[in-house]
Design a protein around this motif. Structure first.
Motif, PDB file in Angstrom:
ATOM      1  N   ARG A 577       0.829  -1.211   0.000  1.00 25.00           N
ATOM      2  CA  ARG A 577       0.000   0.000   0.000  1.00 25.00           C
ATOM      3  C   ARG A 577       0.862   1.258   0.000  1.00 25.00           C
ATOM      4  O   ARG A 577       0.610   2.207  -0.723  1.00 25.00           O
ATOM      5  CB  ARG A 577      -0.949  -0.023   1.215  1.00 25.00           C
ATOM      6  CG  ARG A 577      -2.028   1.021   1.053  1.00 25.00           C
ATOM      7  CD  ARG A 577      -3.056   1.075   2.143  1.00 25.00           C
ATOM      8  NE  ARG A 577      -3.750   2.345   2.037  1.00 25.00           N
ATOM      9  CZ  ARG A 577      -4.754   2.591   1.218  1.00 25.00           C
ATOM     10  NH1 ARG A 577      -5.215   1.640   0.436  1.00 25.00           N
ATOM     11  NH2 ARG A 577      -5.314   3.796   1.171  1.00 25.00           N
ATOM     12  N   ARG A 578       1.908   1.213   0.822  1.00 20.25           N
ATOM     13  CA  ARG A 578       2.783   2.380   0.882  1.00 20.25           C
ATOM     14  C   ARG A 578       3.457   2.622  -0.476  1.00 20.25           C
ATOM     15  O   ARG A 578       3.614   3.760  -0.910  1.00 20.25           O
ATOM     16  CB  ARG A 578       3.841   2.228   1.979  1.00 20.25           C
ATOM     17  CG  ARG A 578       4.735   3.462   2.050  1.00 20.25           C
ATOM     18  CD  ARG A 578       5.659   3.534   3.214  1.00 20.25           C
ATOM     19  NE  ARG A 578       6.538   4.692   3.052  1.00 20.25           N
ATOM     20  CZ  ARG A 578       6.267   5.911   3.485  1.00 20.25           C
ATOM     21  NH1 ARG A 578       5.162   6.138   4.157  1.00 20.25           N
ATOM     22  NH2 ARG A 578       7.107   6.896   3.272  1.00 20.25           N
ATOM     23  N   GLU A 581       0.988   4.212  -2.753  1.00 24.18           N
ATOM     24  CA  GLU A 581       0.713   5.579  -2.318  1.00 24.18           C
ATOM     25  C   GLU A 581       1.852   6.502  -2.740  1.00 24.18           C
ATOM     26  O   GLU A 581       1.661   7.529  -3.376  1.00 24.18           O
ATOM     27  CB  GLU A 581       0.590   5.556  -0.792  1.00 24.18           C
ATOM     28  CG  GLU A 581      -0.381   6.567  -0.249  1.00 24.18           C
ATOM     29  CD  GLU A 581      -0.532   6.408   1.258  1.00 24.18           C
ATOM     30  OE1 GLU A 581      -0.321   5.298   1.800  1.00 24.18           O
ATOM     31  OE2 GLU A 581      -0.841   7.420   1.891  1.00 24.18           O
ATOM     32  N   LEU A 586      -1.837   4.801  -6.291  1.00 25.61           N
ATOM     33  CA  LEU A 586      -3.133   4.804  -5.596  1.00 25.61           C
ATOM     34  C   LEU A 586      -4.012   5.925  -6.149  1.00 25.61           C
ATOM     35  O   LEU A 586      -5.192   5.734  -6.440  1.00 25.61           O
ATOM     36  CB  LEU A 586      -2.883   5.002  -4.100  1.00 25.61           C
ATOM     37  CG  LEU A 586      -3.836   4.312  -3.135  1.00 25.61           C
ATOM     38  CD1 LEU A 586      -3.929   2.820  -3.422  1.00 25.61           C
ATOM     39  CD2 LEU A 586      -3.359   4.525  -1.693  1.00 25.61           C
ATOM     40  N   GLU A 587      -3.387   7.085  -6.302  1.00 25.84           N
ATOM     41  CA  GLU A 587      -4.104   8.239  -6.835  1.00 25.84           C
ATOM     42  C   GLU A 587      -4.582   7.969  -8.269  1.00 25.84           C
ATOM     43  O   GLU A 587      -5.712   8.281  -8.632  1.00 25.84           O
ATOM     44  CB  GLU A 587      -3.142   9.427  -6.824  1.00 25.84           C
ATOM     45  CG  GLU A 587      -3.809  10.776  -6.918  1.00 25.84           C
ATOM     46  CD  GLU A 587      -2.748  11.876  -7.025  1.00 25.84           C
ATOM     47  OE1 GLU A 587      -1.665  11.742  -6.438  1.00 25.84           O
ATOM     48  OE2 GLU A 587      -3.034  12.856  -7.728  1.00 25.84           O
TER      49      GLU A 587
END
Lengths: 592, 143
Positions: A577-578, A581, A586-587
């Motif tokens: 996830r990091r 991000e 993610l965006e």
């Protein structure tokens, strides 16, 4: 006659196999913005590969691209291929060396786009601005990729100037992890480019040219070249690749307990010393070769003498080796004798299979056989046992011949076969791609998962874990490092540099070199470009259905400890996830 | 003028890795170009990369056939072997190319004249394996 070429790349050769037509188009827009290589190929993939394209359909494009520093400097020797992968059903990217990059550049092209499909086997002969579509009926079905090369060498022009790329039986028969052999000993290995060529009935490409590149600032160029040449040949930065080659990793990884063994049931192999780079260098290594315009010569060729009949009847095989094939055809299959490992590797080479995927597929099959998930019914009578080279050789033949439903399923990839027969927990694939040979720690696995092409070379997470063994590093820092690394590698693969020279081609040097050749960029510009290319690849992945939520991590990864201890799923999920991000993915996923 | 003349020699071709650095050095320094075509030394495979490499380069003949067929005397025997090329005298007849049976006279189509090795040794500096050497020519050739 030398064929005059501009210093800056701009020409794209578009080839349509269906119509047997071609066109050379000036696309400075592409090269000015994305330099070349991976950047230009990713953009062309976006343009040429519509959403939901069948990877084996006629319109899946094959894109080959070189970069602004190709042929100009030592170790700028790679060609990037992009396509939709029939193995992963998503972004396909593979790099090769050999003479490919120099040949494409001296034929005058920055990129080549091949679309359509022939109705009968053909090969392409590309020489300077001329493209010929030639009958390949006689080459189709040939038993080895070597024979195909031998024939083309004799009938095609441009000896010493050309690249000969060809597929084997595996590519013809659409094995999803078939490769493309380049100059016999190099490959577009991963992601199944062989099957894409096979689906187009394109047996081979011969590309060459007599180009002469006009260099405006010749004095600066000569000076910069000398400096780079000295760095490459005289500093320790690249000695590893020259000496034992990547095979030096076998013992290094085994010592720390990170060498995947017997389908990653263990990370130490009791026979590692028999198949390690040091041992091979002393016993079977017969010579080293280089890609064109690379003074390192990291291509290690073993000479394997095999007795095939009584009365001292021998055959001699020449087999190129590197760390990854040794892991996949050695420790992963419990094969602890070098000659056996190289005989199996040679078979994979001759058939045109990616050795890494083939090894991992057989490792899965062997464990599935031991557990009774598959039986002799599936294997067509073969009893799979760790270390049994002769059986594995027969297995590869069965696989390529697709003798029954089981082999047909496995030819679609390990993940596919495991989803049909069971055993997904120990099917070692990431994003559909069979795993590389590292089990060093959490960053290694996260690197495979988040890497745009699920390759260890995307972001080298394994290397971060190795460093973290010497100097503790928290998970956050490790993720941040692989984000930066993957973005920078997007720049290197746009130039196109061999990643082995990454220590030499640092951002400040790249800026200076580009400036000599008419590109005005700053280090900051390059970093931004790296990020943009990375996102462009991910935009394609997301469009083709790559899900950030549904990421499969094989359970085996958490069962077998790494040098950093037993991995925890929540750590890996947090790191993934990091990464998304931090890299802006993610965006991208939320906005699209 | 007592310096011993030197000749270029490709001594250990079995050790060649095929990196092409020598060709590109010749092209870069001598011909002020970036091209494999414009190099006095040519590296080729000996029938595919499996069989290794061969170098085609002037071997500094003591009685050079290329000079013998050069009517305008653009090619003149050089002390230590090989020839010295005077482009001003060259008519572009191309007989030198045919005279050299090892194929070491490279033809420059554009300028319509040969590319002749001067035995300058710049390529030697870019041979990572020390295969190319600049050797002193001290002995007389014995016929």
């Amino acid at each position: 006659m030398a064929y005059k070429l501009e210093e800056k790349l701009s020409k794209v050769l578009y080839i349509d196999l269906t119509e047997q037509k071609y066109e050379i188009t000036d696309r400075p827009d592409l090269f000015d913005k994305y330099l070349g290589g991976a950047g230009v190929a990713a953009k062309l993939l976006e343009e040429e590969c519509p959403k939901g394209m069948d990877p084996l359909g006629p319109d899946n494009p094959i894109i080959l691209a070189v970069g602004p520093l190709t042929t100009l400097y030592p170790c700028m020797s790679k060609t990037v291929a992009m396509f939709k992968s029939p193995l992963t059903g998503n972004l396909g990217e593979s790099h090769t060396g050999g003479r490919s990059a120099l040949a494409i550049r001296l034929a005058g092209y920055g990129a080549i786009v091949i679309k359509g499909a022939a109705d009968k086997p053909i090969y392409l002969s590309i020489f300077n601005d001329k493209v010929e579509f030639k009958d390949a009926s006689v080459l189709w079905g040939m038993r080895t990729t070597y024979s195909v090369g031998r024939v083309l060498r004799e009938v095609e022009p441009g000896s010493g100037r050309r690249t000969i790329m060809r597929i084997g039986l595996a590519g013809e028969r659409l094995v999803r992890f078939s490769n493309v052999a380049v100059e016999t000993f190099r490959h577009f290995g991963r992601q199944g480019l062989g099957a894409v060529m096979g689906s187009k009935r394109l047996k081979a490409l011969v590309i060459g040219g007599t180009g002469e590149i006009a260099i405006a600032k010749l004095k600066d160029y000569i000076k910069a070249y000398k400096e780079l040449y000295d760095l490459v040949t005289k500093t320790p930065a690249m000695m590893k690749y020259r000496d034992y080659g990547t095979a030096v990793n076998v013992l290094a990884l085994n010592t720390i307990g990170a060498l995947p063994t017997r389908n990653l049931q263990a990370t130490k192999f009791e026979y590692a010393e028999n198949i390690c780079g040091e041992k091979l260098a002393e016993t079977l290594l017969s010579r080293r070769l280089a890609c064109s315009h690379c003074p390192i010569g990291c291509i290690h060729i073993a000479e394997v003498k095999v007795k095939f009949a009584p009365f001292h009847a021998y055959e001699t095989l020449l087999v190129p080796y590197d760390y990854e094939p040794i892991y996949a055809m050695g420790s992963m299959l419990g094969i602890g004798d070098a000659i056996g490992m190289l005989r199996l590797l040679e078979r994979a080479e001759a058939l045109g299979l990616d050795a890494m995927s083939a090894g991992v597929a057989m490792a899965w099959a062997t464990e599935a056989f031991e557990r009774g998930i598959i039986t002799a019914n599936e294997t067509n009578g073969l009893t799979l046992r760790w270390g049994d080279v002769d059986t594995y050789i027969k297995f590869l033949d069965n696989l390529v011949e697709m003798v029954n439903d089981f082999y047909r399923a496995l030819a679609m990839g390990t993940e596919h076969a495991a989803s049909v027969y069971g055993g997904l927990d120990f099917a070692l694939t990431f994003g559909g791609n069979e795993m590389p040979g590292y089990h060093v720690g959490p960053t290694t696995i996260v690197g495979f998962i988040v890497g745009a092409r699920h390759s260890h070379l995307d972001n080298a997470g394994y290397s971060v874990d190795e460093k973290a063994l010497k100097k503790p590093m928290n998970l956050e820092e490790r993720v941040d490092r692989i984000v930066a690394e993957e973005q920078w590698r997007c720049v290197l693969s746009s130039l196109v540099a061999c990643f082995f020279a990454r220590g030499v081609y640092t951002p400040d040097k790249v800026v200076k070199l580009l400036e000599i050749h008419g590109y005005s960029v700053t280090e900051d510009d390059l970093k931004k470009l790296g990020k943009e290319i990375h996102l462009m690849k991910y935009r394609f992945k997301l469009r083709e259905g790559f899900s950030l939520e549904r990421i499969r991590i094989p359970k085996r990864v958490f069962e077998t400890p790494t040098p950093h201890g037993t991995l925890k799923e929540e750590d890996l999920r947090w790191m993934i996830r990091r990464f998304y991000e931090k890299a802006g993915i993610l965006e991208l996923a939320t906005s699209s | 003028m007592s310096a011993v003349p030197k000749r270029l020699a490709a001594v250990y071709m079995e050790r060649c890795i095929g990196c092409y650095s020598c060709m590109l050095a010749c092209s870069r320094y001598r011909m002020r170009s970036l091209s494999l075509e414009k190099s006095a030394i040519q590296i080729r495979t000996a029938g595919g990369i499996e069989r290794g490499f061969i170098a085609v380069v002037c071997r500094a003949c003591a009685d050079p056939p290329c000079a013998k067929v050069c009517e305008p005397k653009a090619l003149k025997p050089r002390k230590g072997g090989g020839v010295i090329f005077n482009p001003k005298l060259c008519t572009g007849c191309g007989k030198c190319v045919e005279a050299c049976i090892i194929g070491a006279v490279v033809w420059d189509e554009e300028r319509r004249m040969p590319i002749i090795c001067t035995h300058c040794g710049l390529c030697v500096d870019f041979c990572p394996h020390g295969i190319l050497r600049l050797e002193p020519v001290e002995k007389e050739v014995i016929w």
